[in-house]
Design a protein around this motif. Structure first.
Motif, PDB file in Angstrom:
ATOM      1  N   ARG A   1     -15.665   0.893 -11.776  1.00 17.27           N
ATOM      2  CA  ARG A   1     -14.976   2.165 -11.590  1.00 17.27           C
ATOM      3  C   ARG A   1     -13.821   1.990 -10.608  1.00 17.27           C
ATOM      4  NH1 ARG A   1     -19.032   5.104 -10.237  1.00 17.27           N
ATOM      5  NH2 ARG A   1     -18.639   5.380  -8.009  1.00 17.27           N
ATOM      6  N   PRO A   2     -12.576   2.078 -11.084  1.00 20.42           N
ATOM      7  CA  PRO A   2     -11.428   1.878 -10.194  1.00 20.42           C
ATOM      8  C   PRO A   2     -11.209   3.085  -9.286  1.00 20.42           C
ATOM      9  CG  PRO A   2     -10.679   2.534 -12.370  1.00 20.42           C
ATOM     10  CD  PRO A   2     -12.175   2.351 -12.470  1.00 20.42           C
ATOM     11  N   ILE A   3     -10.421   2.879  -8.269  1.00 18.94           N
ATOM     12  CA  ILE A   3     -10.049   3.974  -7.384  1.00 18.94           C
ATOM     13  C   ILE A   3      -9.192   4.972  -8.162  1.00 18.94           C
ATOM     14  CG2 ILE A   3      -7.916   2.875  -6.552  1.00 18.94           C
ATOM     15  CD1 ILE A   3      -8.532   4.061  -3.783  1.00 18.94           C
ATOM     16  N   THR A   4      -9.253   6.230  -7.786  1.00 21.00           N
ATOM     17  CA  THR A   4      -8.443   7.270  -8.434  1.00 21.00           C
ATOM     18  C   THR A   4      -7.675   8.040  -7.364  1.00 21.00           C
ATOM     19  OG1 THR A   4     -10.129   9.010  -8.289  1.00 21.00           O
ATOM     20  CG2 THR A   4     -10.224   7.511 -10.208  1.00 21.00           C
ATOM     21  N   PRO A   5      -6.614   8.732  -7.776  1.00 19.30           N
ATOM     22  CA  PRO A   5      -5.850   9.538  -6.799  1.00 19.30           C
ATOM     23  C   PRO A   5      -6.680  10.638  -6.144  1.00 19.30           C
ATOM     24  CG  PRO A   5      -4.543   9.147  -8.773  1.00 19.30           C
ATOM     25  CD  PRO A   5      -5.945   8.668  -9.073  1.00 19.30           C
ATOM     26  N   ASN A   6      -7.852  10.918  -6.684  1.00 17.10           N
ATOM     27  CA  ASN A   6      -8.705  11.954  -6.088  1.00 17.10           C
ATOM     28  C   ASN A   6      -9.492  11.452  -4.880  1.00 17.10           C
ATOM     29  OD1 ASN A   6      -7.959  13.816  -8.102  1.00 17.10           O
ATOM     30  ND2 ASN A   6      -9.545  13.031  -9.497  1.00 17.10           N
ATOM     31  N   HIS A   7      -9.494  10.139  -4.660  1.00 16.81           N
ATOM     32  CA  HIS A   7     -10.220   9.609  -3.501  1.00 16.81           C
ATOM     33  C   HIS A   7      -9.583  10.146  -2.219  1.00 16.81           C
ATOM     34  CE1 HIS A   7     -11.697   6.715  -0.503  1.00 16.81           C
ATOM     35  NE2 HIS A   7     -12.694   6.492  -1.350  1.00 16.81           N
ATOM     36  N   PRO A   8     -10.398  10.581  -1.245  1.00 12.78           N
ATOM     37  CA  PRO A   8      -9.832  11.217  -0.036  1.00 12.78           C
ATOM     38  C   PRO A   8      -8.875  10.329   0.750  1.00 12.78           C
ATOM     39  CG  PRO A   8     -12.192  10.718   0.219  1.00 12.78           C
ATOM     40  CD  PRO A   8     -11.878  10.558  -1.220  1.00 12.78           C
ATOM     41  N   ASN A   9      -9.038   9.012   0.667  1.00 11.43           N
ATOM     42  CA  ASN A   9      -8.157   8.117   1.433  1.00 11.43           C
ATOM     43  C   ASN A   9      -7.081   7.458   0.565  1.00 11.43           C
ATOM     44  OD1 ASN A   9      -9.584   8.582   3.839  1.00 11.43           O
ATOM     45  ND2 ASN A   9     -11.088   7.005   3.329  1.00 11.43           N
ATOM     46  N   PHE A  10      -6.951   7.906  -0.657  1.00  9.04           N
ATOM     47  CA  PHE A  10      -5.944   7.352  -1.560  1.00  9.04           C
ATOM     48  C   PHE A  10      -4.555   7.599  -0.986  1.00  9.04           C
ATOM     49  CE2 PHE A  10      -3.080   7.473  -5.197  1.00  9.04           C
ATOM     50  CZ  PHE A  10      -3.476   6.350  -5.923  1.00  9.04           C
ATOM     51  N   ILE A  11      -3.731   6.546  -0.952  1.00 12.37           N
ATOM     52  CA  ILE A  11      -2.363   6.666  -0.423  1.00 12.37           C
ATOM     53  C   ILE A  11      -1.467   7.055  -1.586  1.00 12.37           C
ATOM     54  CG2 ILE A  11      -0.499   5.471   0.793  1.00 12.37           C
ATOM     55  CD1 ILE A  11      -2.657   3.567   1.902  1.00 12.37           C
ATOM     56  N   ALA A  12      -1.166   8.352  -1.671  1.00 11.94           N
ATOM     57  CA  ALA A  12      -0.472   8.882  -2.847  1.00 11.94           C
ATOM     58  C   ALA A  12       0.999   8.492  -2.895  1.00 11.94           C
ATOM     59  CB  ALA A  12      -0.610  10.399  -2.879  1.00 11.94           C
ATOM     60  N   SER A  13       1.617   8.402  -1.739  1.00  8.84           N
ATOM     61  CA  SER A  13       3.060   8.083  -1.705  1.00  8.84           C
ATOM     62  C   SER A  13       3.293   6.889  -0.791  1.00  8.84           C
ATOM     63  CB  SER A  13       3.855   9.296  -1.223  1.00  8.84           C
ATOM     64  OG  SER A  13       3.660  10.408  -2.066  1.00  8.84           O
ATOM     65  N   PRO A  14       2.887   5.682  -1.234  1.00  4.52           N
ATOM     66  CA  PRO A  14       3.056   4.499  -0.388  1.00  4.52           C
ATOM     67  C   PRO A  14       4.529   4.150  -0.200  1.00  4.52           C
ATOM     68  CG  PRO A  14       2.389   3.842  -2.586  1.00  4.52           C
ATOM     69  CD  PRO A  14       2.328   5.341  -2.555  1.00  4.52           C
ATOM     70  N   SER A  15       4.851   3.679   0.979  1.00  2.96           N
ATOM     71  CA  SER A  15       6.218   3.218   1.249  1.00  2.96           C
ATOM     72  C   SER A  15       6.303   1.728   0.958  1.00  2.96           C
ATOM     73  CB  SER A  15       6.595   3.497   2.702  1.00  2.96           C
ATOM     74  OG  SER A  15       5.763   2.743   3.573  1.00  2.96           O
ATOM     75  N   LEU A  16       7.477   1.168   1.106  1.00  2.00           N
ATOM     76  CA  LEU A  16       7.661  -0.255   0.839  1.00  2.00           C
ATOM     77  C   LEU A  16       6.803  -1.106   1.766  1.00  2.00           C
ATOM     78  CD1 LEU A  16       9.196  -2.449  -0.731  1.00  2.00           C
ATOM     79  CD2 LEU A  16      10.972  -2.343   1.024  1.00  2.00           C
ATOM     80  N   LYS A  17       6.573  -0.647   2.983  1.00  6.41           N
ATOM     81  CA  LYS A  17       5.770  -1.431   3.931  1.00  6.41           C
ATOM     82  C   LYS A  17       4.288  -1.453   3.560  1.00  6.41           C
ATOM     83  CE  LYS A  17       4.864   2.270   7.287  1.00  6.41           C
ATOM     84  NZ  LYS A  17       3.403   2.264   7.106  1.00  6.41           N
ATOM     85  N   ASP A  18       3.835  -0.477   2.727  1.00  3.92           N
ATOM     86  CA  ASP A  18       2.425  -0.413   2.338  1.00  3.92           C
ATOM     87  C   ASP A  18       2.094  -1.326   1.167  1.00  3.92           C
ATOM     88  OD1 ASP A  18       1.716   1.670   4.188  1.00  3.92           O
ATOM     89  OD2 ASP A  18       2.740   3.095   2.879  1.00  3.92           O
ATOM     90  N   ARG A  19       3.073  -1.674   0.355  1.00  3.00           N
ATOM     91  CA  ARG A  19       2.781  -2.401  -0.871  1.00  3.00           C
ATOM     92  C   ARG A  19       2.603  -3.896  -0.615  1.00  3.00           C
ATOM     93  NH1 ARG A  19       7.544  -2.767  -5.144  1.00  3.00           N
ATOM     94  NH2 ARG A  19       6.064  -4.302  -5.930  1.00  3.00           N
TER      95      ARG A  19
END
Length: 437
Positions: A297-315
């Protein structure tokens, strides 16, 4: 009562590693034996390779001599290939070395070392004093007076050295390259101002050495072996969380501007190992640190800690595929297909990638004792060529590395290989930023 050295166990083992995995046997200790040149000479002459160490405040100074200790009544200077070293007490990782063409003799109650006809270093046991010239002091980064008293003098016999005339250049070459790489990586900064740290994702089958590489990198910078990332050899992955590991320079140092990201091992079966649908989210920087991975089961955008708008430094800025060099030809067609699928995904995000081949035994043999060979692609190795072609990773981005696994102490040769690979991975990651619009 046994005569024991002032060196700590760790310092003694580190010196033995630096000298080529030898054994040190204490011959002379000034506070136990008589403090004069005759007593020293009686204990140390005709012992072949020796290490003479003096303790000056919080500094340890030493000279390794490949030949015999000179004799008291011999007035001639004898050629004696040597190198000098210094390190702060309890910090062998900060060792500095100097290789000199040296002649030695006993002169006026002193053991004297000459280079190019000039006196460079001497020890006077009768007065518990030493002297060194400015050039040697500068090379060893000694910020103390060029002469003075020492606390103790010890001489060790070095057991386990052959008759190789190039022995000194080989054993000092590793330390020299290691220290140079450490300086470069400690001062490293990403080439763009808007990214403060490089993120490197390690991907590979279960047991390929991903977590071991992370531990190895952390160990080199810590100056001691550390095993923060859990390592295992089970058929299923030991790593169950997505982890982002910072790299700290020493126990009390700063965090360096690169991080190593670890995940579940890949498996040929569906529902086992890292879920393929998680990989795009990891690459984009949506997955938080310590996320509990689920193979089915992969992570989904509904996960409370999901990073919805990652910046270039996060990737992820660079993907490092990790393979056991001994098992390349044993990979199943399903595993190869999974790797190729991942590679297409990685390339679709314009992410840089490298290939790390682990578990090579006696990795130094690849370089034939010449560390400058590390900069050359090892195209003669069929295993390396096969792995490069299979994953569509250029041969110049394919590196062999021997991780720390069961060792108790650090090894300068292994440190050098690990640091070299890390530096090359960072350089490949720089290409990612060069391609940005």
């Amino acid at each position: 009562m046994a005569v024991v050295t002032r060196l700590t166990w760790s310092e003694e083992k580190s010196l033995e590693k630096m000298l080529g995995n030898v054994s040190l046997r204490l011959l002379y200790k000034s506070s136990v034996h008589e403090s004069d040149i005759h007593s020293m000479n009686e204990k140390c002459t005709h012992q072949r390779p020796t290490v003479t160490i003096i303790y000056v405040g919080k500094i340890v100074l030493g000279v390794f001599m490949l030949g015999d200790h000179p004799e008291v009544h011999d007035n001639l200077k004898r050629a004696n290939p040597s190198f000098y070293f210094s390190f702060p007490k309890n910090d062998v990782t900060a060792m500095k070395t100097a290789v000199l063409e040296t002649e030695t003799k006993i002169n006026s109650e002193r053991l004297v070392c000459y280079s190019s006809g000039q006196e460079v270093f001497s020890v006077h046991p009768g007065k518990s004093s030493f002297w060194m010239n400015d050039s040697l002091r500068s090379t060893l980064c000694i910020h103390i007076c060029f002469s003075g008293k020492y606390l103790e003098c010890e001489v060790f016999h070095v057991e386990g050295i052959g008759d190789d005339i190039n022995y000194i250049s080989k054993i000092t070459g590793a330390t020299k390259h290691r220290n140079s790489l450490l300086v470069e990586l400690r001062t490293y900064k990403p080439c763009v101002d808007f990214v403060s740290e490089i993120r490197i994702l390690l991907l590979g089958p279960v047991g390929s050495g991903k977590s071991s590489f992370i531990n190895s990198v952390k160990s080199v910078f810590q100056g001691r072996l550390t095993r923060q990332a859990t390592v295992g050899s089970d058929v299923t992955s030991i790593t169950e969380q997505y982890r982002i590991y910072p790299i700290k320079d020493g126990r009390h140092g700063k965090y360096l501007p690169f991080r190593l990201c670890d995940s579940m091992g890949l498996h040929e079966k569906e529902g086992v190992g890292l879920c393929m649908d998680d990989i795009p989210y990891i690459l984009k920087g949506c997955m938080p640190d310590r996320y509990q991975l689920n193979p089915s089961r992969p992570i989904t955008p509904n996960h409370p800690n999901f990073i919805a708008s990652p910046s270039l430094k996060d990737r992820i800025h660079c993907v490092a595929y990790v393979l056991d060099i001994n098992s390349i030809n044993d990979l199943s067609s399903k595993m190869v297909a999974k790797f190729q699928q991942i590679q297409k995904e990685v390339l679709s995000y314009d992410t840089a990638c490298v290939l790390l081949l682990t578990k090579a035994t006696n990795c130094g043999e690849f370089f034939q004792g010449n560390f400058s060979n590390m900069d050359k692609p090892m195209t003669s190795q069929s295993q390396i060529m096969d792995a490069s072609k299979m994953l569509n990773v250029p041969i110049y981005n394919t590196f062999v590395v021997e991780n720390y696994t069961s060792e108790w102490e650090l090894d300068p040769v292994k440190d050098t290989q690990i640091l070299f690979v890390l530096r090359q991975v960072l350089r490949v990651a720089e290409d990612f930023f060069e391609d940005l619009p």
